[in-house]
Design a protein around this motif. Structure first.
Motif, PDB file in Angstrom:
ATOM      1  N   SER A  65      -7.223 -13.138 -41.940  1.00 26.91           N
ATOM      2  CA  SER A  65      -8.455 -13.468 -42.658  1.00 26.91           C
ATOM      3  C   SER A  65      -8.294 -14.725 -43.502  1.00 26.91           C
ATOM      4  N   MET A  66      -7.134 -14.910 -44.110  1.00 31.02           N
ATOM      5  CA  MET A  66      -6.891 -16.125 -44.888  1.00 31.02           C
ATOM      6  C   MET A  66      -6.893 -17.350 -43.985  1.00 31.02           C
ATOM      7  N   SER A  67      -6.321 -17.226 -42.804  1.00 33.95           N
ATOM      8  CA  SER A  67      -6.312 -18.342 -41.852  1.00 33.95           C
ATOM      9  C   SER A  67      -7.729 -18.677 -41.395  1.00 33.95           C
ATOM     10  N   THR A  68      -8.550 -17.660 -41.221  1.00 35.33           N
ATOM     11  CA  THR A  68      -9.946 -17.899 -40.851  1.00 35.33           C
ATOM     12  C   THR A  68     -10.656 -18.729 -41.903  1.00 35.33           C
ATOM     13  N   LEU A  69     -10.405 -18.440 -43.162  1.00 36.12           N
ATOM     14  CA  LEU A  69     -11.060 -19.194 -44.232  1.00 36.12           C
ATOM     15  C   LEU A  69     -10.665 -20.668 -44.211  1.00 36.12           C
ATOM     16  N   MET A  70      -9.495 -20.963 -43.628  1.00 35.18           N
ATOM     17  CA  MET A  70      -9.066 -22.360 -43.520  1.00 35.18           C
ATOM     18  C   MET A  70      -9.404 -22.953 -42.159  1.00 35.18           C
ATOM     19  N   GLY A  71     -10.159 -22.211 -41.355  1.00 37.29           N
ATOM     20  CA  GLY A  71     -10.602 -22.721 -40.063  1.00 37.29           C
ATOM     21  C   GLY A  71      -9.527 -22.798 -39.012  1.00 37.29           C
ATOM     22  N   GLU A  72      -8.462 -22.013 -39.161  1.00 37.03           N
ATOM     23  CA  GLU A  72      -7.325 -22.065 -38.243  1.00 37.03           C
ATOM     24  C   GLU A  72      -7.427 -20.907 -37.248  1.00 37.03           C
ATOM     25  N   ALA A  97     -12.413  -6.150 -39.763  1.00 34.35           N
ATOM     26  CA  ALA A  97     -12.954  -7.198 -40.633  1.00 34.35           C
ATOM     27  C   ALA A  97     -12.417  -8.564 -40.228  1.00 34.35           C
ATOM     28  N   SER A  98     -11.112  -8.656 -39.987  1.00 33.87           N
ATOM     29  CA  SER A  98     -10.501  -9.939 -39.625  1.00 33.87           C
ATOM     30  C   SER A  98     -11.078 -10.471 -38.313  1.00 33.87           C
ATOM     31  N   PHE A  99     -11.254  -9.594 -37.349  1.00 40.52           N
ATOM     32  CA  PHE A  99     -11.798  -9.989 -36.049  1.00 40.52           C
ATOM     33  C   PHE A  99     -13.218 -10.531 -36.195  1.00 40.52           C
ATOM     34  N   THR A 100     -14.080  -9.781 -36.857  1.00 39.95           N
ATOM     35  CA  THR A 100     -15.475 -10.211 -36.957  1.00 39.95           C
ATOM     36  C   THR A 100     -15.640 -11.427 -37.860  1.00 39.95           C
ATOM     37  N   GLU A 101     -14.738 -11.611 -38.815  1.00 43.42           N
ATOM     38  CA  GLU A 101     -14.795 -12.820 -39.648  1.00 43.42           C
ATOM     39  C   GLU A 101     -14.486 -14.079 -38.839  1.00 43.42           C
ATOM     40  N   MET A 102     -13.678 -13.943 -37.797  1.00 41.35           N
ATOM     41  CA  MET A 102     -13.444 -15.085 -36.911  1.00 41.35           C
ATOM     42  C   MET A 102     -14.732 -15.528 -36.224  1.00 41.35           C
ATOM     43  N   LEU A 103     -15.644 -14.570 -36.021  1.00 37.31           N
ATOM     44  CA  LEU A 103     -16.918 -14.851 -35.353  1.00 37.31           C
ATOM     45  C   LEU A 103     -17.999 -15.283 -36.334  1.00 37.31           C
ATOM     46  N   LEU A 104     -17.976 -14.708 -37.539  1.00 39.44           N
ATOM     47  CA  LEU A 104     -18.999 -15.006 -38.534  1.00 39.44           C
ATOM     48  C   LEU A 104     -18.425 -14.760 -39.920  1.00 39.44           C
ATOM     49  N   SER A 105     -18.495 -15.770 -40.765  1.00 42.56           N
ATOM     50  CA  SER A 105     -18.083 -15.591 -42.156  1.00 42.56           C
ATOM     51  C   SER A 105     -19.173 -16.121 -43.066  1.00 42.56           C
ATOM     52  N   SER A 106     -19.271 -15.552 -44.257  1.00 42.96           N
ATOM     53  CA  SER A 106     -20.301 -15.984 -45.196  1.00 42.96           C
ATOM     54  C   SER A 106     -19.837 -15.732 -46.618  1.00 42.96           C
ATOM     55  N   ASN A 107     -20.270 -16.623 -47.513  1.00 40.47           N
ATOM     56  CA  ASN A 107     -19.923 -16.498 -48.926  1.00 40.47           C
ATOM     57  C   ASN A 107     -20.779 -17.477 -49.720  1.00 40.47           C
ATOM     58  N   ILE A 152     -20.604 -20.202 -38.497  1.00 42.92           N
ATOM     59  CA  ILE A 152     -20.705 -19.596 -37.174  1.00 42.92           C
ATOM     60  C   ILE A 152     -19.434 -19.886 -36.391  1.00 42.92           C
ATOM     61  N   MET A 153     -18.741 -18.839 -35.978  1.00 37.79           N
ATOM     62  CA  MET A 153     -17.476 -18.951 -35.235  1.00 37.79           C
ATOM     63  C   MET A 153     -16.527 -19.932 -35.930  1.00 37.79           C
ATOM     64  N   PRO A 154     -16.136 -19.612 -37.160  1.00 35.76           N
ATOM     65  CA  PRO A 154     -15.339 -20.563 -37.949  1.00 35.76           C
ATOM     66  C   PRO A 154     -13.880 -20.676 -37.531  1.00 35.76           C
ATOM     67  N   ALA A 155     -13.365 -19.691 -36.767  1.00 34.99           N
ATOM     68  CA  ALA A 155     -11.935 -19.709 -36.447  1.00 34.99           C
ATOM     69  C   ALA A 155     -11.721 -19.066 -35.073  1.00 34.99           C
ATOM     70  N   ILE A 156     -12.037 -19.814 -34.037  1.00 33.97           N
ATOM     71  CA  ILE A 156     -11.948 -19.306 -32.673  1.00 33.97           C
ATOM     72  C   ILE A 156     -10.672 -19.836 -32.010  1.00 33.97           C
ATOM     73  N   PRO A 157      -9.854 -18.956 -31.434  1.00 34.37           N
ATOM     74  CA  PRO A 157      -8.655 -19.439 -30.736  1.00 34.37           C
ATOM     75  C   PRO A 157      -9.033 -20.235 -29.489  1.00 34.37           C
ATOM     76  N   ASP A 158      -8.143 -21.111 -29.073  1.00 35.61           N
ATOM     77  CA  ASP A 158      -8.419 -21.985 -27.930  1.00 35.61           C
ATOM     78  C   ASP A 158      -8.715 -21.210 -26.653  1.00 35.61           C
ATOM     79  N   THR A 159      -8.158 -20.004 -26.542  1.00 31.38           N
ATOM     80  CA  THR A 159      -8.305 -19.239 -25.296  1.00 31.38           C
ATOM     81  C   THR A 159      -9.656 -18.541 -25.165  1.00 31.38           C
ATOM     82  N   TRP A 160     -10.418 -18.474 -26.240  1.00 36.47           N
ATOM     83  CA  TRP A 160     -11.707 -17.785 -26.194  1.00 36.47           C
ATOM     84  C   TRP A 160     -12.813 -18.799 -25.902  1.00 36.47           C
ATOM     85  N   LYS A 161     -13.086 -19.023 -24.638  1.00 42.33           N
ATOM     86  CA  LYS A 161     -14.079 -20.024 -24.247  1.00 42.33           C
ATOM     87  C   LYS A 161     -15.500 -19.466 -24.254  1.00 42.33           C
TER      88      LYS A 161
END
Length: 708
Positions: free
Chosen positions: A558-565, A602-612, A618-627
């Motif tokens: 989740s922390m990595s998602t917040l940094m867009g990684e 929570a961590s999974f869905t935050e990769m798809l959508l985060s808000s604060n 929208i999709m702030p942290a998507i791995p390269d393999t998820w096309k």
């Protein structure tokens, strides 16, 4: 062998009025095993938010239904720990002998039941079981030749912490004189079998069941009733059974499916990796089975009681907070209402948890309690305030301003009052906190765990006060705390545990990093702050042979998602899946602990959508393999239902529906020059920095963003 299989055993049920895409998905990700084993963490799960059962094999080739009812707790007045006086209690098991045979098992996510087929030398018996969504009963159905008898075995009514195999969890000197509740009383009344379990403190819990026998078919209907006062609880259980008998099983099942299909339909997620999709749907099934808006909060077991546990209560030093962390994004905020109600209803007990020396009216809670919230605060001062963060999230996602102003705001005031009692001014003119405990690590002054929560609490009080023009007399005090509170202790490796206290060994908790996640009150808007965050995470996870666990990696994700990684968030989450996932997705640390799979959700869905703070990514942290990704009706702060689709690595379309009316700033990967916006004339649209859109959307209106 464990895998996914369409249910070939269960009786067909109505599929009308349910979108075909859900049916196919739920059938695909149902959990099948060709041989039931002796393991609670591989069991099939049924539940209706109050009653629950886990189905697995006991020693001796016997199918076992281990029964639970969420609120069945002791309530003794003796001077023992609450883990022995106010703890969850065992009920009993239904047993089906398999005559040296074995059974397959399917947890059917579409039909919301568990089924299987027993094979032995006497032939084949099909079975299925469910806990109807709208009836407090268990149903077990057996069909075939030579159907075995169904046996009920009551359990000894005593704290499972007392009987737990590891003696380290109990202090024998402290427990001198502690005894079990009286033996159960088993008898029959007309067609009903009854097991009445008296309690030393008064009241009882009672299991009632009846079995109907037809040609090649046996149907058991059972119920459990509980009271801390009454001793005629069998009446309630019998009435529960009779209600089902009057409606017929076919009607009961139809209502059961209607409830579940409505529940599932609130959101939809699909990514190009089956285990993530399977995990999403199985967690929805677990949540719908574990609680409802009018039920009890989820403790460490939920409705699935298990004798082998030292954790028969609620834990407040991470567990309950992580349990409720995914509720909002998955669009099931209603499941949080029991937690909020528990806090609202127990303010006086929360006040009694505070030391008498505190000069202000204040509330707090210690490490563990039952649903009455009684536990004197000790060295972890911020546990209640951390829980109130999720109360705030409920208000922010549902825009429940009445609850925010009339319920949460007073609770926050009382929580911060406890910190006002603790704070002192140092020679450096900063406000400091005395020694407290960073959960599961060390005692330290100016503990970052406490400082981050105190900052968040004051910020939220000030923001709420100004929003509603409350003009609370304590407003200057909160502003003074916020303006003069000591900065977070840190060094060259990032955030410390507290003043002069550095992390020196592997630490599974990330409580010293709450300012990064979930509180997000250390803004990652500058290169300097991002660098501190990365150093903190890397140092925390950098110890070899360290004691980390599942939620260590979900937090890091989740922390990595917040940094867009996206790749990093994905890799951390994969560690959870690879190392800690159990076959039925329950989680174990000495005993059942509900929270970690929820934090992974929570961590999974935050990769798809985060808000604060009115910002939606929208999709702030998507791995390269998820096309290719599609999700529908995930919920963002402010009450915006968001749907989006990604194809070949690019977001193609996004829709945002405002449930309550409001303003938001949206970030996505569709460039300004390539996007087309469709909406009504009542929506106000502005272009913000970094390709963002600032939208003001009236209640009920939708904005659609399309890549040209």
């Amino acid at each position: 062998m464990i895998g996914c299989l369409i249910n070939i055993y269960c009786i067909n049920a109505s599929i009308s009025n349910f979108d075909n895409k859900y049916k196919k998905v739920l059938e695909k990700y149902s959990i099948y095993t060709d041989s039931v084993i002796n393991d609670y963490y591989s069991s099939g799960l049924i539940g209706n938010g109050l009653l629950g059962a886990s189905v697995y094999k006991q020693q001796g080739d016997t199918l076992c239904w281990e029964l639970g009812r969420t609120d069945v707790c002791d309530h003794r007045k003796e001077n023992y720990s609450i883990l022995y006086t106010d703890c969850r209690l065992p009920i009993g098991k239904f047993l089906v002998p398999m005559a040296k045979g074995s059974s397959s098992m399917l947890t059917d996510l579409y039909k919301c039941e568990v089924s299987g087929r027993i094979k032995n030398i006497d032939g084949t018996v099909s079975w299925r079981t469910l806990t109807p969504a709208e009836h407090n009963v268990f149903i077990i159905e057996l069909e075939g030749e030579n159907i075995p008898e169904i046996i009920f075995k009551p359990e000894q009514s005593i704290s499972p912490r007392y009987t737990y195999k590891d003696q380290a969890y109990r202090n024998n000197d402290f427990l001198v004189g502690y005894t079990a509740n009286p033996d159960p009383i088993v008898y029959t009344k007309n067609e009903f079998s009854i097991c009445k379990q008296p309690l030393l403190a008064g009241g009882e819990y009672t299991t009632v069941w009846t079995i109907s026998n037809r040609k090649n078919k046996k149907v058991l209907i059972a119920s459990i009733a509980y009271s801390q006062v009454h001793t005629d609880t069998e009446k309630e259980a019998i009435n529960n059974i009779k209600t089902v008998q009057k409606e017929t099983l076919k009607k009961v099942e139809k209502r059961h499916l209607k409830w579940w299909h409505t529940f599932y339909s609130k959101s939809y997620v699909s990514v190009p990796e089956d285990r993530y999709n399977a995990f999403f749907w199985s967690q929805l099934y677990k949540l719908g089975s574990a609680t409802r808006s009018n039920r009890y909060p989820i403790d460490l077991m939920g409705p699935w009681f298990h004798n082998e546990t030292p954790w028969p209560a609620i834990w407040w030093n991470l567990n309950i907070q992580l349990t409720y962390s995914p509720m909002f994004t998955i669009n099931h905020s209603e499941l949080s209402i029991p937690l909020l109600k528990m806090l609202d209803d127990n303010v006086e007990n929360l006040k009694r948890n505070v030391p008498a020396l505190c000069p202000y009216p204040a509330i707090a809670i210690g490490r563990s309690s039952t649903y009455n919230c009684k536990r004197t605060v000790e060295k972890e001062h911020g546990l209640l305030l951390w829980t109130l963060f999720y109360y705030w999230k409920y208000c922010s996602y549902t825009m429940d301003d009445t609850r925010l102003k009339e319920k949460l705001f007073p609770l926050l005031k009382l929580s911060i009052n406890y910190y006002r009692y603790l704070l002192f001014k140092g020679e450096d003119k900063y406000l400091h906190l005395p020694s407290s405990h960073s959960p599961e690590y060390a005692d330290t002054e100016d503990c970052n765990f406490e400082l981050s929560l105190l900052r968040w609490g004051c910020e939220t009080l000030i923001k709420t006060d100004k929003r509603f023009t409350i003009n609370d007399p304590l407003l200057p005090e909160w502003e003074n705390i916020l303006n003069n509170l000591v900065p977070y202790p840190a060094d060259q490796d990032g955030f410390l545990i507290g003043k002069n206290t550095k992390l020196k060994s592997g630490h599974r908790h990330y409580s010293h990093l709450l300012m990064l996640y979930p509180l997000q009150n250390f803004p990652l808007t500058t290169a300097e702050n991002i660098e501190i965050a990365k150093k903190s995470i890397n140092y925390w996870l950098g110890f070899k042979n360290a004691y980390y666990c599942g939620y260590t990696y979900t937090g890091a994700s989740s922390m990595s998602t917040l940094m867009g990684e996206g790749n990093r968030a994905y890799n951390y989450l994969n560690i959870f899946f690879d190392k800690y996932m159990t076959p039925n997705t329950l989680y174990k640390e000495a005993g059942p602990v509900f929270e970690t799979p929820m934090s992974a959700l929570a961590s999974f869905t935050e990769m798809l959508l985060s808000s604060n703070n009115e910002t939606i990514r929208i999709m702030p942290a998507i791995p390269d393999t998820w096309k290719n990704i599609k999700f529908d009706n995930l919920l963002a702060e402010g009450g915006f239902e968001v749907s989006a689709q990604r194809s070949n690595g690019l977001t193609e379309n996004i829709s945002l529906k405002s449930l309550y009316g409001g303003k938001c700033k949206v970030y996505c990967d569709i460039p300004d020059k390539e996007r087309k916006i469709e909406t009504s004339k009542t929506v106000t649209i502005q272009t913000g920095e970094n390709n963002s859109l600032i939208l003001s959307i009236p209640k009920g209106e939708t904005v659609t963003i399309i890549r040209k």
